[in-house]
Motif scaffolding. Structure first.
Motif, short mmCIF file in Angstrom:
data_model
loop_
_atom_site.label_atom_id
_atom_site.label_comp_id
_atom_site.label_asym_id
_atom_site.label_seq_id
_atom_site.Cartn_x
_atom_site.Cartn_y
_atom_site.Cartn_z
N PHE A 1 -9.93 -5.88 37.31
CA PHE A 1 -11.06 -6.86 37.27
C PHE A 1 -12.27 -7.20 37.91
CE2 PHE A 1 -7.72 -8.62 33.82
CZ PHE A 1 -9.11 -7.36 32.99
N GLY A 2 -13.52 -7.58 37.93
CA GLY A 2 -14.33 -7.91 39.58
C GLY A 2 -14.77 -6.50 39.23
N PRO A 3 -15.96 -6.58 40.22
CA PRO A 3 -16.71 -6.29 41.27
C PRO A 3 -15.93 -4.59 41.97
CG PRO A 3 -17.05 -7.71 42.27
CD PRO A 3 -16.17 -8.05 41.25
N LEU A 4 -14.83 -5.33 42.49
CA LEU A 4 -14.01 -4.10 42.63
C LEU A 4 -12.94 -2.87 42.28
CD1 LEU A 4 -12.60 -5.62 46.14
CD2 LEU A 4 -14.44 -3.75 46.59
N SER A 5 -13.63 -3.48 41.30
CA SER A 5 -12.56 -1.84 39.38
C SER A 5 -14.06 -1.20 39.55
CB SER A 5 -11.87 -3.18 38.32
OG SER A 5 -13.25 -3.78 37.99
N VAL A 6 -14.94 -1.52 39.69
CA VAL A 6 -16.44 -0.07 39.47
C VAL A 6 -16.10 0.53 39.72
CG1 VAL A 6 -18.33 -0.61 38.67
CG2 VAL A 6 -17.75 -2.53 38.61
N ALA A 7 -16.27 1.56 38.87
CA ALA A 7 -16.17 3.38 39.97
C ALA A 7 -17.49 4.38 39.48
CB ALA A 7 -14.84 4.53 39.22
N VAL A 8 -17.89 4.93 39.63
CA VAL A 8 -18.64 5.99 39.70
C VAL A 8 -19.24 5.94 38.68
CG1 VAL A 8 -20.67 7.61 40.06
CG2 VAL A 8 -18.85 6.33 42.01
N PRO A 9 -20.10 5.25 37.44
CA PRO A 9 -20.10 6.44 36.10
C PRO A 9 -20.24 7.98 36.02
CG PRO A 9 -22.77 5.05 37.30
CD PRO A 9 -21.71 4.92 38.14
N PRO B 1 -15.71 5.04 44.19
CA PRO B 1 -16.80 5.87 45.60
C PRO B 1 -16.07 6.17 46.15
CG PRO B 1 -16.92 3.26 44.53
CD PRO B 1 -15.66 3.60 43.74
N ARG B 2 -16.86 7.02 47.21
CA ARG B 2 -16.88 7.67 48.47
C ARG B 2 -16.94 7.08 49.73
NH1 ARG B 2 -20.20 12.98 48.93
NH2 ARG B 2 -19.87 14.15 46.84
N GLY B 3 -16.99 5.10 49.54
CA GLY B 3 -17.49 4.30 50.66
C GLY B 3 -15.72 3.42 50.17
#
Length: 526
Positions: free
Chosen positions: A122-130, A90-92
């Motif tokens: 793991f967890g929400p901070l590991s999520v990248a732009v799909p 994410p850019r932010g």
């Protein structure tokens, strides 16, 4: 020493046909693609339908919330191409969210340190732009012959029915129960009273299904509103809201500005073959380097021998040394096996494609977006958390992937292969390419032949079915462990492929996958 039978032999039939073939890690998804071919669709039509279907029936491996690549062959133009749809940070993104800690040290495969609470894994901070939806959007715009909504409808229907929880699905869920329980939406979808949904008993044939009704509604919306809705419309708004509530910094701008890209493949000659390796941030460059060293290192005989395996092992080890120091690779110091899905398609006109798509780890981030009913990726795991490195984590940066969808041409035969298994993908694709090019194996022979895995710099894994002399030669290069080819865990990459020769087609999947199958172009009921 294992307790597995030494007399049991497992095989899969490989059947040739005048029609098209879809080979996938899940039979139901392959049937969806084969039905598209039977109704006159192109290989790309079948691939798009299979992509969304497999995200329903194998949701922990891939889906719309992940990313990947496809390498394709257009028979009429005699041209290969890669469509890249990898994930991005994410850019932010703020580096302060990922403080490194000394405890835990570094592994012998990776050069970076651990992040506090493994929040990059793991967890929400590991999520990248799909990127998967954008990848299918671009493939559809360039090559498809069937309407977008029509190709998504089978996935909608499968989600409405719900994924069957058989013994294999139950095993997959059981492996990550503790981490799924940490996200209330993941727990609601996959667990029963906080526990894995075990099947009734080993002689019971009753049927249990996952409730995927929210996913079905999301896919229906995506089918009707079109792919850009995922990035700029109602679905995008829902996804951004869900991630914000869980603490992720995914923004509307991240989604609205995301685009897949069509690129030239890394095309090389390997002996008397032409290999089209994937472009971009894939394992394509490593495949090229590995094959170049193998071509210099041995002269093929009648069958693979100690010299050919030793040369392959050295070439793979050198490729990983270069990758780890100059490109980077996936990281992490907890149990986070990369789990991907791959499928190959060939149609009766000879058009081919391999798609390799992923959430990265099994069950991705272990976080579910409640508004969409889908698992989120953990693409941030692919980055080095320390600054100043080749693959350092940074806002808006593209993820480096292990995927290696590959097209090959050799003596009138063509093949499209790929694999799942994180770092094990490259060794699997390398071995299959060598078997078919160096030793003239058929697709069936190549997929049944024992392999080695060199997916790092410190160890070699050799199939127990290889002669002892080969293991001895490998042990001179690096510590070598013999392992059996099993259903779980996979000591080796998990490949799929299709082949075309003399106007006829066939397909194959890893012989140990209980769900994987190659389906011929015929009418199907599901």
């Amino acid at each position: 020493m294992s307790s597995f039978s030494t007399t049991q032999r497992i095989t899969k039939d490989v059947v040739w046909t005048d029609g098209g073939v879809v080979a996938a890690h899940h039979r139901t998804a392959a049937e969806v693609g084969a039905k598209v071919l039977a109704e006159g669709g192109d290989a790309i039509d079948a691939a798009i339908a299979t992509s969304f279907a497999i995200g329903v029936v194998e949701p922990w491996m891939s889906g719309p919330m992940g990313g990947g690549m496809m390498t394709l062959w257009r028979a009429g133009e005699q041209r290969a191409e890669t469509i890249e749809f990898g994930m991005r940070a994410p850019r932010g993104l703020q580096m302060s969210d990922y403080p490194t800690v000394i405890e835990g040290g570094v592994s012998d495969l990776f050069t970076w340190t651990r992040v506090k609470d493994d929040r990059n894994i793991f967890g929400p901070l590991s999520v990248a732009v799909p990127g998967t939806v954008a990848g299918m959007e671009l493939a559809h715009r360039r090559y498809a012959t069937r309407p977008w909504a029509e190709l998504l409808q089978p996935a909608v229907e499968l989600a409405r029915k719900g994924m069957l929880i058989d013994w294999y699905a139950s095993l997959m869920i059981a492996a990550v129960t503790r981490q799924l329980a940490k996200d209330k939406d993941a727990a609601k979808m996959f667990l029963v009273d906080g526990q894995w949904p075990n099947i009734a008993g080993w002689t019971d044939i009753s049927e249990s299904r996952l409730d995927q009704s929210v996913m079905a509604a999301t896919l229906q919306r995506l089918a009707e509103a079109g792919p850009r809705d995922f990035y700029e419309g109602q679905l995008a708004d829902a996804l951004v809201t869900d991630m914000a509530e869980k603490g992720n910094r995914l923004s509307a701008e991240d989604l609205a500005t995301y685009r897949a890209s069509a690129c030239q493949t890394r095309t090389m000659t390997y002996r008397d073959a032409v290999i089209h390796a994937p472009s971009g941030l894939s394992a394509g460059a490593d495949l090229v380097a590995t094959l170049q060293r193998m071509e210099r290192g041995f002269i093929p005989g009648k069958k693979p021998d100690a010299n050919s395996y030793a040369t392959m092992a050295r070439a793979l080890r050198d490729a990983y040394r270069h990758r780890l120091s100059h490109a980077g690779d996936e990281g992490g110091h907890v149990e986070a096996p990369a789990c991907t899905t791959s499928f190959s398609v060939v149609d009766k006109a000879g058009n081919m494609v391999n798609v390799t798509q992923t959430l990265l780890s099994k069950f991705g981030s272990r976080v579910v977006s409640p508004s969409t009913g889908m698992l989120m990726n953990n693409g941030i795991m692919w980055f080095d958390p320390e600054p100043g490195k080749p693959n350092s984590l940074a806002p808006g940066k593209a993820c480096l992937m292990n995927v290696c969808p590959t097209i090959g041409e050799h003596k009138g035969r063509m093949f499209a292969i790929g694999a799942a298994g994180g770092r094990k993908i490259l060794p699997a694709v390398t071995a299959l390419t060598s078997y078919m090019v160096d030793f003239g194996m058929t697709l069936e022979e190549a997929f049944h032949h024992p392999r080695i895995d060199v997916s790092g710099v410190s160890q070699i894994i050799a199939d127990e079915d290889l002669p002892a002399g080969i293991s001895t030669a490998l042990a001179d290069i690096a510590p070598t462990q013999r392992a059996k080819r099993t259903v779980h865990p996979y000591a080796f990459g998990v490949p799929v492929g299709v082949m075309r020769a003399d106007g006829r087609n066939c397909g194959a999947t890893e012989i140990m996958t209980p769900w994987g199958d190659a389906i011929l172009e015929e009418p199907f009921l599901y």
